[in-house]
Design a protein around this motif. Structure first.
Motif, PDB file in Angstrom:
ATOM      1  N   GLY A 311      31.764 -11.147  52.677  1.00  0.00           N
ATOM      2  CA  GLY A 311      32.159 -11.531  54.024  1.00  0.00           C
ATOM      3  C   GLY A 311      31.193 -11.114  55.110  1.00  0.00           C
ATOM      4  O   GLY A 311      31.452 -11.294  56.294  1.00  0.00           O
ATOM      5  N   VAL A 312      30.028 -10.552  54.703  1.00  0.00           N
ATOM      6  CA  VAL A 312      29.037 -10.091  55.676  1.00  0.00           C
ATOM      7  C   VAL A 312      27.866 -11.061  55.691  1.00  0.00           C
ATOM      8  O   VAL A 312      27.268 -11.344  54.656  1.00  0.00           O
ATOM      9  CB  VAL A 312      28.523  -8.671  55.343  1.00  0.00           C
ATOM     10  N   GLU A 313      27.549 -11.587  56.835  1.00  0.00           N
ATOM     11  CA  GLU A 313      26.390 -12.466  56.982  1.00  0.00           C
ATOM     12  C   GLU A 313      25.469 -11.862  58.037  1.00  0.00           C
ATOM     13  O   GLU A 313      25.890 -11.626  59.167  1.00  0.00           O
ATOM     14  CB  GLU A 313      26.812 -13.876  57.406  1.00  0.00           C
ATOM     15  N   ASP A 314      24.232 -11.568  57.653  1.00  0.00           N
ATOM     16  CA  ASP A 314      23.256 -11.012  58.578  1.00  0.00           C
ATOM     17  C   ASP A 314      22.648 -12.145  59.391  1.00  0.00           C
ATOM     18  O   ASP A 314      21.883 -12.949  58.872  1.00  0.00           O
ATOM     19  CB  ASP A 314      22.174 -10.272  57.786  1.00  0.00           C
ATOM     20  N   LYS A 315      23.025 -12.223  60.667  1.00  0.00           N
ATOM     21  CA  LYS A 315      22.583 -13.329  61.511  1.00  0.00           C
ATOM     22  C   LYS A 315      21.142 -13.170  61.983  1.00  0.00           C
ATOM     23  O   LYS A 315      20.529 -14.115  62.453  1.00  0.00           O
ATOM     24  CB  LYS A 315      23.509 -13.459  62.729  1.00  0.00           C
ATOM     25  N   VAL A 316      20.592 -11.960  61.886  1.00  0.00           N
ATOM     26  CA  VAL A 316      19.200 -11.743  62.251  1.00  0.00           C
ATOM     27  C   VAL A 316      18.311 -12.288  61.132  1.00  0.00           C
ATOM     28  O   VAL A 316      18.518 -11.993  59.956  1.00  0.00           O
ATOM     29  CB  VAL A 316      18.903 -10.243  62.481  1.00  0.00           C
ATOM     30  N   ASP A 317      17.324 -13.110  61.492  1.00  0.00           N
ATOM     31  CA  ASP A 317      16.420 -13.697  60.493  1.00  0.00           C
ATOM     32  C   ASP A 317      17.192 -14.446  59.405  1.00  0.00           C
ATOM     33  O   ASP A 317      16.899 -14.336  58.212  1.00  0.00           O
ATOM     34  CB  ASP A 317      15.536 -12.617  59.852  1.00  0.00           C
ATOM     35  N   GLU A 318      18.187 -15.217  59.824  1.00  0.00           N
ATOM     36  CA  GLU A 318      19.014 -15.933  58.853  1.00  0.00           C
ATOM     37  C   GLU A 318      18.186 -16.888  58.001  1.00  0.00           C
ATOM     38  O   GLU A 318      18.494 -17.123  56.830  1.00  0.00           O
ATOM     39  CB  GLU A 318      20.121 -16.697  59.574  1.00  0.00           C
ATOM     40  N   ASP A 319      17.100 -17.427  58.571  1.00  0.00           N
ATOM     41  CA  ASP A 319      16.249 -18.342  57.811  1.00  0.00           C
ATOM     42  C   ASP A 319      15.494 -17.624  56.691  1.00  0.00           C
ATOM     43  O   ASP A 319      14.978 -18.269  55.776  1.00  0.00           O
ATOM     44  CB  ASP A 319      15.263 -19.063  58.741  1.00  0.00           C
ATOM     45  N   LEU A 320      15.435 -16.300  56.766  1.00  0.00           N
ATOM     46  CA  LEU A 320      14.754 -15.518  55.733  1.00  0.00           C
ATOM     47  C   LEU A 320      15.711 -15.053  54.636  1.00  0.00           C
ATOM     48  O   LEU A 320      15.303 -14.313  53.732  1.00  0.00           O
ATOM     49  CB  LEU A 320      14.065 -14.296  56.354  1.00  0.00           C
TER      50      LEU A 320
END
Length: 348
Positions: A311-320
């Motif tokens: 349930g955790v999505e790292d929104k920083v540098d999502e394209d990476l």
């Protein structure tokens, strides 16, 4: 199943899943989006192939089907003998093209697949790629042989003329691996003679290494890949020089920064995949590095929730995210990145 394997598998599923290799080959599986041009990014997919080979040894041979399928998918649209980086932008200073270090990592992945399966075609494909791209990266600089860092997708022009810090050394090591595997499969050189495959290319890398500076930039990924390539020949002069620099950076700068908890402020300046590259290199090198392993584990623990937390999505540098995840997995369990991991025979 160990906790590390569970985390490794979770990371791979997030990029390439859903798949099921537990019982039999998944005939319907298509590789997930690796985050690049048409869903493929060469560096990420190289890690993907190598990681699937690792899973085949750690969990079962069904994962070799996934490695084969991913390798085949990458090669479905060949580009005049080379393979593009996979950047979304077709041009510009940070656009698509070909990097030498991406290509040699892909060659290594194909060679790992050949040794894991006992199928010569993967090594032959790597050798074919090696022969095709090698002369395109060779340039003259100040009257001496040197290399370019980046060339165009059609391989007709140099986009970045400076030599990558590790390109000559990596080419030398990887091409020798390809040659050794080809010899074990009974392959001959380009003229059909009994000479070593890629002998002239290997000799050229060796000549460049004699006069080129062996130096690292201080970037975590640079030091990690430096330690990774150095661990294949600990006693060579170039390896001792490279590892000496990398270990100094690891102790003095990398772990001092990377082992600190993530905060809202420092997260904006930390690139996960680069830190995972450093962790991978330190784990592969191993020699006299016991004191650094706790620090490496701290780095991986710090990133765990961001990478694979439910349930955790790292929104920083999502394209990476794809490259972060495959390199996180490899840093957890280097497996087929390690010298000797597949030493119990071709296809065993």
């Amino acid at each position: 199943m160990s906790r590390q394997i569970t985390l490794f598998e979770t990371a791979m599923q997030k990029v390439y899943g859903p798949y099921d290799a537990s019982t039999q080959p998944d005939a319907k599986w298509e590789p997930g989006d690796a985050g690049g041009h048409r869903g493929r990014y060469l560096w990420t997919d190289a890690f993907g192939v190598i990681n699937f080979v690792t899973l085949s040894r750690e969990r079962g041979p069904g994962y070799l089907h996934l490695a084969r399928k991913l390798a085949t998918t990458v090669h479905e649209a060949p580009l005049r003998g080379g393979l593009r980086i996979g950047k979304l932008e077709p041009g510009g200073p940070d656009g698509d093209g070909m990097y030498h270090h991406y290509l040699t990592l892909w060659m290594y992945a194909l060679d790992v697949l050949a040794r894991a399966t006992g199928e010569a075609r993967w090594n032959a494909l790597a050798v074919q790629l090696a022969r095709a791209v090698h002369p395109r990266f060779m340039v003259a600089r100040h009257g001496r042989e040197s290399m370019a860092w980046k060339i165009s997708t059609d391989m007709q022009c140099v986009l970045v003329g400076s030599k990558g810090h590790l390109d000559d050394v990596t080419g030398f090591v990887v091409y020798r691996m390809l040659s050794d595997t080809a010899r074990r499969f009974g392959a001959r050189d380009a003229d059909g003679d009994d000479g070593d495959v890629l002998a002239s290319e290997i000799d050229q890398y060796a000549r460049i290494m004699k006069h080129a500076d062996i130096s690292l930039s201080g970037d975590p990924l640079d030091l990690g890949m430096g330690l990774w390539i150095a661990h294949f020949d600990h006693d060579a002069a170039w390896s001792r020089e490279l590892s000496s620099q990398a270990l100094e950076i690891s102790r003095g700068r990398f772990l001092a920064t990377a082992a600190k908890p993530l905060t809202t402020e420092n997260r904006l300046h930390r690139l996960a995949f680069r830190e995972f590259g450093a962790c991978l290199g330190i784990k592969c090198y191993e020699r006299n590095l016991e004191a650094l392993m706790d620090g490496v584990q701290s780095v991986l623990d710090i990133w765990e929730r961001k990478m694979v937390g439910e349930g955790v999505e790292d929104k920083v540098d999502e394209d990476l995210r794809p490259i972060n995840l495959v390199m996180y997995a490899a840093a957890l369990i280097p497996g087929a990145f390690r010298k000797g991991y597949l030493d119990n025979g071709l296809g065993e």
